[in-house]
Design an enzyme around this catalytic site. Sequence first.
Site, PDB file in Angstrom:
ATOM      1  N   GLU A  92      14.462  62.979  56.874  1.00  0.00           N
ATOM      2  CA  GLU A  92      14.239  61.595  56.449  1.00  0.00           C
ATOM      3  C   GLU A  92      15.287  60.703  57.100  1.00  0.00           C
ATOM      4  O   GLU A  92      15.132  59.492  57.134  1.00  0.00           O
ATOM      5  CB  GLU A  92      14.311  61.525  54.918  1.00  0.00           C
ATOM      6  N   CYS A 124      11.352  63.938  51.471  1.00  0.00           N
ATOM      7  CA  CYS A 124      11.871  65.304  51.261  1.00  0.00           C
ATOM      8  C   CYS A 124      10.825  66.385  51.524  1.00  0.00           C
ATOM      9  O   CYS A 124      11.089  67.568  51.317  1.00  0.00           O
ATOM     10  CB  CYS A 124      12.409  65.438  49.838  1.00  0.00           C
ATOM     11  N   THR A 167      23.612  61.202  43.123  1.00  0.00           N
ATOM     12  CA  THR A 167      22.604  62.143  43.643  1.00  0.00           C
ATOM     13  C   THR A 167      22.585  62.138  45.174  1.00  0.00           C
ATOM     14  O   THR A 167      21.557  62.378  45.788  1.00  0.00           O
ATOM     15  CB  THR A 167      21.197  61.844  43.063  1.00  0.00           C
ATOM     16  N   SER A 217      10.588  57.452  40.040  1.00  0.00           N
ATOM     17  CA  SER A 217      10.510  58.545  41.025  1.00  0.00           C
ATOM     18  C   SER A 217      10.440  59.909  40.329  1.00  0.00           C
ATOM     19  O   SER A 217       9.788  60.832  40.813  1.00  0.00           O
ATOM     20  CB  SER A 217      11.681  58.487  42.018  1.00  0.00           C
ATOM     21  N   HIS A 256      11.940  71.454  44.574  1.00  0.00           N
ATOM     22  CA  HIS A 256      12.769  70.454  45.246  1.00  0.00           C
ATOM     23  C   HIS A 256      13.842  70.016  44.248  1.00  0.00           C
ATOM     24  O   HIS A 256      13.537  69.735  43.090  1.00  0.00           O
ATOM     25  CB  HIS A 256      11.911  69.268  45.683  1.00  0.00           C
ATOM     26  N   LYS A 265      13.454  69.712  34.490  1.00  0.00           N
ATOM     27  CA  LYS A 265      12.315  68.870  34.099  1.00  0.00           C
ATOM     28  C   LYS A 265      11.035  69.400  34.758  1.00  0.00           C
ATOM     29  O   LYS A 265       9.969  69.407  34.153  1.00  0.00           O
ATOM     30  CB  LYS A 265      12.547  67.414  34.542  1.00  0.00           C
ATOM     31  N   ASN A 309      22.095  66.487  46.777  1.00  0.00           N
ATOM     32  CA  ASN A 309      20.754  66.377  47.356  1.00  0.00           C
ATOM     33  C   ASN A 309      20.845  66.462  48.878  1.00  0.00           C
ATOM     34  O   ASN A 309      21.645  65.764  49.500  1.00  0.00           O
ATOM     35  CB  ASN A 309      20.119  65.042  46.947  1.00  0.00           C
ATOM     36  N   SER A 342       8.915  61.919  48.384  1.00  0.00           N
ATOM     37  CA  SER A 342       8.557  60.611  47.838  1.00  0.00           C
ATOM     38  C   SER A 342       7.576  59.905  48.750  1.00  0.00           C
ATOM     39  O   SER A 342       7.521  60.151  49.955  1.00  0.00           O
ATOM     40  CB  SER A 342       9.812  59.761  47.664  1.00  0.00           C
TER      41      SER A 342
END
Length: 431
Positions: A92, A124, A167, A217, A256, A265, A309, A342
Amino acid sequence: MAENGKSEGKPLRIGIEAIAFDIPEHYLEMADLATARGVEPAKYTAGLGQKQMAVATPCEDTVVLAAGAGQRLIKNFNIDPKSISMLIVGTETGVDHSKPVSSYVHQILGLSSECRVFEIKHACYGAMAGLTTAVNYILSGRAKGRKALVIASDIARYGKNTVGEPTQGAGAVAMLISDNPQLLEIDYNNEGFYATQVMDFWRPLYSKEAFADGHFSIQCYLDALSGAYNLYKKGDEANGAQSKAANGKFEACLYHVPFVKMAQKAHQRLLETDGGQKFEKDSPELKAALQDFEKRVAPALELNARVGNIYTGALFLSLAYLLESSAGKLAGKPISLFSYGSGCGAEFMGAKIMEGADRLMKVESNEEILSKRRQVNMAKYEEILDACSKMDLNDEENLCQPEKWDLKRPVLYLGTQNHKRIYSVNGVVLN
Ligand code: CAA
């Protein structure tokens, strides 16, 4: 020789033959960042799950990190560069609107000119798109025994005092894809993917720093996971699977990882997707999901917690850690991989850890690589960020000055002169 998905009448085995990563030589403790920003350190450590954050200096750009991962892969797994006929860099954080990162990396790694070389951008998701492209290349039979090198390389940067600052991170992961998958065999008979247009995270052409609608996001990521996993389940059922909880067969689930808590999550959402509803707070289902996270997901996350990240390489960093730490225990066992980019695009796939992978991963330990890093304080971190914001100017005054940043790596970005990027390898400037 591989032809049309078959090798001497048997289905072809395709996957990862070798893997290696590279990270910047400096890092910041999350507690130091939190204190400086007036935030409870527990928010970054317990709330986001991060311990440290890699900090790339001006001389460590996307090319340098990608080349570092590629060099380590070639050395540690004793790979003949001439056997590589495809090089894909997923990123990216490309370094030029036109010229791909992969062209520089191709030169630095000394690959053959009989090689397809290109870059893939999709936030990503770029390296996962590279991985599936490489698998299909081998499967088609057109590789004729040669291999594909896929490198994920990124510098995640949101900027000082932004909500995304904790992050951030930087690093690269290189993977050699071939019909000798001695580390991980990819199950190419089923896959789940998903895409929809959303403005959750983006980086306009004029900006070095990413913009994100942070909480949105997270929702986009989770919805993409449900979408990709549901498609995977359909494929699984069509292939004769008995259970509707397709994830049950996986001994480890990799995601990811923009920050460690996101993987938690994600795993909860994966399990909820099977049941078709959200787990209530304090419910037995939620407690069971957390226990399952500790067993099947958490063991892979140590590198992510200490590097931060790395965008398109984040999933594969956790794969590299799992292979080194648990490949013995998981030999012959299936695992899942989920990539989210994203914008958005996502993919869910199954794979199998190979017998003997643990022995192959022993050449250089993750801890050895981490322990060579040097810690920076907040003042140095901010100085590095300021210097990085000027590093791509076409400016002789602002060349990168490797001596200033205490770097020991062989490949360095030296700055831009006459509108051309300059790299050196072991002190020799490349043409
Ligand atoms: N002790 C313990 N925990 C605490 C705490 C404390 N003192 N204070 C807060 N927390 C917890 C919160 O409860 C929360 O946990 P839960 O989500 O489990 O409830 C967690 O810490 C984070 O708190 P906030 O949600 O209040 O944090 P924030 O508003 O500062 O934003 C963020 C967090 C949205 C991740 C932000 O850092 C961000 O925008 N990051 C960039 C975008 C991003 O990473 N998105 C991920 C999905 S998109 C993607 O994956 C692609 C990609 O790589 C970018």
